[in-house]
Design a protein around this motif. Structure first.
Motif, PDB file in Angstrom:
ATOM      1  N   LEU A  59      20.727   3.986  27.811  1.00 15.15           N
ATOM      2  CA  LEU A  59      22.072   3.533  28.683  1.00 15.15           C
ATOM      3  C   LEU A  59      21.602   2.470  29.784  1.00 15.15           C
ATOM      4  N   GLU A  60      22.343   1.229  29.983  1.00 19.89           N
ATOM      5  CA  GLU A  60      22.101   0.580  31.043  1.00 19.89           C
ATOM      6  C   GLU A  60      22.320   0.687  32.122  1.00 19.89           C
ATOM      7  N   GLU A  61      23.394   1.495  32.420  1.00 23.65           N
ATOM      8  CA  GLU A  61      24.058   1.945  33.765  1.00 23.65           C
ATOM      9  C   GLU A  61      25.058   2.966  33.452  1.00 23.65           C
ATOM     10  N   GLU A  62      25.516   3.698  34.630  1.00 27.03           N
ATOM     11  CA  GLU A  62      26.517   4.875  34.436  1.00 27.03           C
ATOM     12  C   GLU A  62      27.678   4.029  33.843  1.00 27.03           C
ATOM     13  N   GLY A  63      28.415   4.912  32.768  1.00 29.63           N
ATOM     14  CA  GLY A  63      29.468   4.370  32.290  1.00 29.63           C
ATOM     15  C   GLY A  63      29.087   3.633  30.793  1.00 29.63           C
ATOM     16  N   ASP A  64      28.181   3.158  30.654  1.00 27.72           N
ATOM     17  CA  ASP A  64      27.659   2.196  29.735  1.00 27.72           C
ATOM     18  C   ASP A  64      27.748   3.242  28.232  1.00 27.72           C
ATOM     19  N   PRO A  65      28.486   2.599  27.334  1.00 25.20           N
ATOM     20  CA  PRO A  65      28.380   3.302  25.929  1.00 25.20           C
ATOM     21  C   PRO A  65      26.963   3.421  25.491  1.00 25.20           C
ATOM     22  N   GLY A  66      26.168   2.439  25.854  1.00 27.60           N
ATOM     23  CA  GLY A  66      24.838   2.344  25.468  1.00 27.60           C
ATOM     24  C   GLY A  66      24.506   1.994  23.790  1.00 27.60           C
ATOM     25  N   GLU A  67      23.421   2.752  23.348  1.00 31.58           N
ATOM     26  CA  GLU A  67      22.843   2.241  22.092  1.00 31.58           C
ATOM     27  C   GLU A  67      22.106   3.451  21.817  1.00 31.58           C
ATOM     28  N   HIS A  68      22.106   3.740  20.382  1.00 38.27           N
ATOM     29  CA  HIS A  68      21.332   5.077  19.935  1.00 38.27           C
ATOM     30  C   HIS A  68      20.747   4.750  18.641  1.00 38.27           C
ATOM     31  N   ALA A  69      19.532   5.650  18.447  1.00 34.89           N
ATOM     32  CA  ALA A  69      18.710   5.393  17.292  1.00 34.89           C
ATOM     33  C   ALA A  69      19.585   5.997  16.340  1.00 34.89           C
ATOM     34  N   VAL A  70      19.177   5.365  15.037  1.00 36.38           N
ATOM     35  CA  VAL A  70      20.150   5.740  13.869  1.00 36.38           C
ATOM     36  C   VAL A  70      19.082   5.942  12.489  1.00 36.38           C
ATOM     37  N   ASP A  71      19.413   6.618  11.608  1.00 36.17           N
ATOM     38  CA  ASP A  71      19.088   6.842  10.560  1.00 36.17           C
ATOM     39  C   ASP A  71      19.650   6.432   9.211  1.00 36.17           C
ATOM     40  N   PRO A  72      19.786   4.944   8.939  1.00 38.90           N
ATOM     41  CA  PRO A  72      20.770   4.632   7.973  1.00 38.90           C
ATOM     42  C   PRO A  72      20.620   5.206   6.538  1.00 38.90           C
ATOM     43  N   GLY A  73      21.715   5.602   6.011  1.00 33.83           N
ATOM     44  CA  GLY A  73      21.574   6.186   4.511  1.00 33.83           C
ATOM     45  C   GLY A  73      21.247   7.717   4.613  1.00 33.83           C
ATOM     46  N   ALA A  74      20.954   8.320   5.877  1.00 36.09           N
ATOM     47  CA  ALA A  74      20.596   9.851   5.732  1.00 36.09           C
ATOM     48  C   ALA A  74      22.071  10.601   5.711  1.00 36.09           C
ATOM     49  N   GLY A  75      22.221  11.352   4.575  1.00 28.76           N
ATOM     50  CA  GLY A  75      23.314  12.063   4.332  1.00 28.76           C
ATOM     51  C   GLY A  75      23.595  13.133   5.062  1.00 28.76           C
ATOM     52  N   GLY A  76      24.645  13.808   5.054  1.00 30.85           N
ATOM     53  CA  GLY A  76      25.038  14.866   5.650  1.00 30.85           C
ATOM     54  C   GLY A  76      25.352  15.020   7.003  1.00 30.85           C
ATOM     55  N   SER A  77      25.196  16.250   7.729  1.00 34.73           N
ATOM     56  CA  SER A  77      25.249  16.154   9.079  1.00 34.73           C
ATOM     57  C   SER A  77      24.252  17.371   9.643  1.00 34.73           C
ATOM     58  N   SER A  78      24.315  17.540  10.838  1.00 32.18           N
ATOM     59  CA  SER A  78      23.356  18.844  11.230  1.00 32.18           C
ATOM     60  C   SER A  78      23.826  19.135  12.633  1.00 32.18           C
ATOM     61  N   ASP A  79      24.021  20.513  12.977  1.00 34.32           N
ATOM     62  CA  ASP A  79      24.554  20.967  14.130  1.00 34.32           C
ATOM     63  C   ASP A  79      23.514  21.535  14.832  1.00 34.32           C
ATOM     64  N   GLY A  80      23.789  22.416  15.764  1.00 35.43           N
ATOM     65  CA  GLY A  80      22.426  23.047  16.677  1.00 35.43           C
ATOM     66  C   GLY A  80      22.265  22.278  17.719  1.00 35.43           C
ATOM     67  N   PHE A  81      22.913  21.113  18.153  1.00 35.55           N
ATOM     68  CA  PHE A  81      22.528  20.281  19.122  1.00 35.55           C
ATOM     69  C   PHE A  81      23.229  20.873  20.457  1.00 35.55           C
ATOM     70  N   ALA A  82      22.374  21.539  21.162  1.00 34.01           N
ATOM     71  CA  ALA A  82      23.012  22.372  22.341  1.00 34.01           C
ATOM     72  C   ALA A  82      22.800  21.516  23.791  1.00 34.01           C
ATOM     73  N   LEU A  83      23.781  21.305  24.284  1.00 38.34           N
ATOM     74  CA  LEU A  83      23.653  20.629  25.572  1.00 38.34           C
ATOM     75  C   LEU A  83      23.706  21.640  26.811  1.00 38.34           C
ATOM     76  N   SER A  84      23.205  21.192  27.821  1.00 37.66           N
ATOM     77  CA  SER A  84      22.919  21.975  29.002  1.00 37.66           C
ATOM     78  C   SER A  84      24.282  22.565  29.536  1.00 37.66           C
ATOM     79  N   HIS A  85      25.724  22.385  29.488  1.00 37.81           N
ATOM     80  CA  HIS A  85      26.578  22.812  29.967  1.00 37.81           C
ATOM     81  C   HIS A  85      27.106  23.837  28.893  1.00 37.81           C
ATOM     82  N   GLY A  86      26.412  24.033  27.882  1.00 34.89           N
ATOM     83  CA  GLY A  86      26.876  25.288  26.890  1.00 34.89           C
ATOM     84  C   GLY A  86      27.550  24.660  25.856  1.00 34.89           C
TER      85      GLY A  86
END
Length: 125
Positions: A59-86
């Motif tokens: 993210l460039e600054e607060e409020g910026d939607p930013g940019e994120h790494a991707v894995d094009p063509g990766a199928g499905g989804s994964s869970d278990g991404f636990a954030l600090s607020h629960g």
């Protein structure tokens, strides 16, 4: 000027590109799956993992939607991404990368200030 990065909840000690992956591994081992880094120029980087895959966001600054790494063509989804607020999230695998690749991306961004030339990422702005 070379940008320096600190891990937000570890105080003000700068994290080097050489040490950041070891720090992330230690945090994961202790159950901290979400890490935020802030640069001396005010940019932020998020690393959220389920220990197999990770979301890496720049993210460039607060409020910026930013940019994120991707894995094009990766199928499905994964869970278990636990954030600090629960909150526990599930992401499409194409919006996350394997953990080893995530470590490489964070290390490069901390060291160079930008995505590696061979990285796959999308702009969310």
């Amino acid at each position: 000027m070379i940008e320096s990065w600190v891990i937000d909840d570890d105080g003000s000690v700068p994290s080097s590109s050489e040490a950041v992956v070891d720090t992330l591994r230690a945090r994961i081992d202790s159950g901290q799956l979400e890490t935020w880094l802030t640069s001396s120029s005010g940019r932020t980087e998020a690393f959220v993992t389920n220990t197999e895959r990770a979301m890496v966001v720049l993210l460039e600054e607060e409020g910026d939607p930013g940019e994120h790494a991707v894995d094009p063509g990766a199928g499905g989804s994964s869970d278990g991404f636990a954030l600090s607020h629960g909150q526990h999230d599930e992401y499409p695998n194409e919006d996350t990368v394997p953990i080893g690749e995530a470590f490489r991306l964070v290390e490069h961004i901390v060291g160079a200030g930008f995505w590696p030339a061979d990285a796959r990422w999308v702009v969310d702005r």
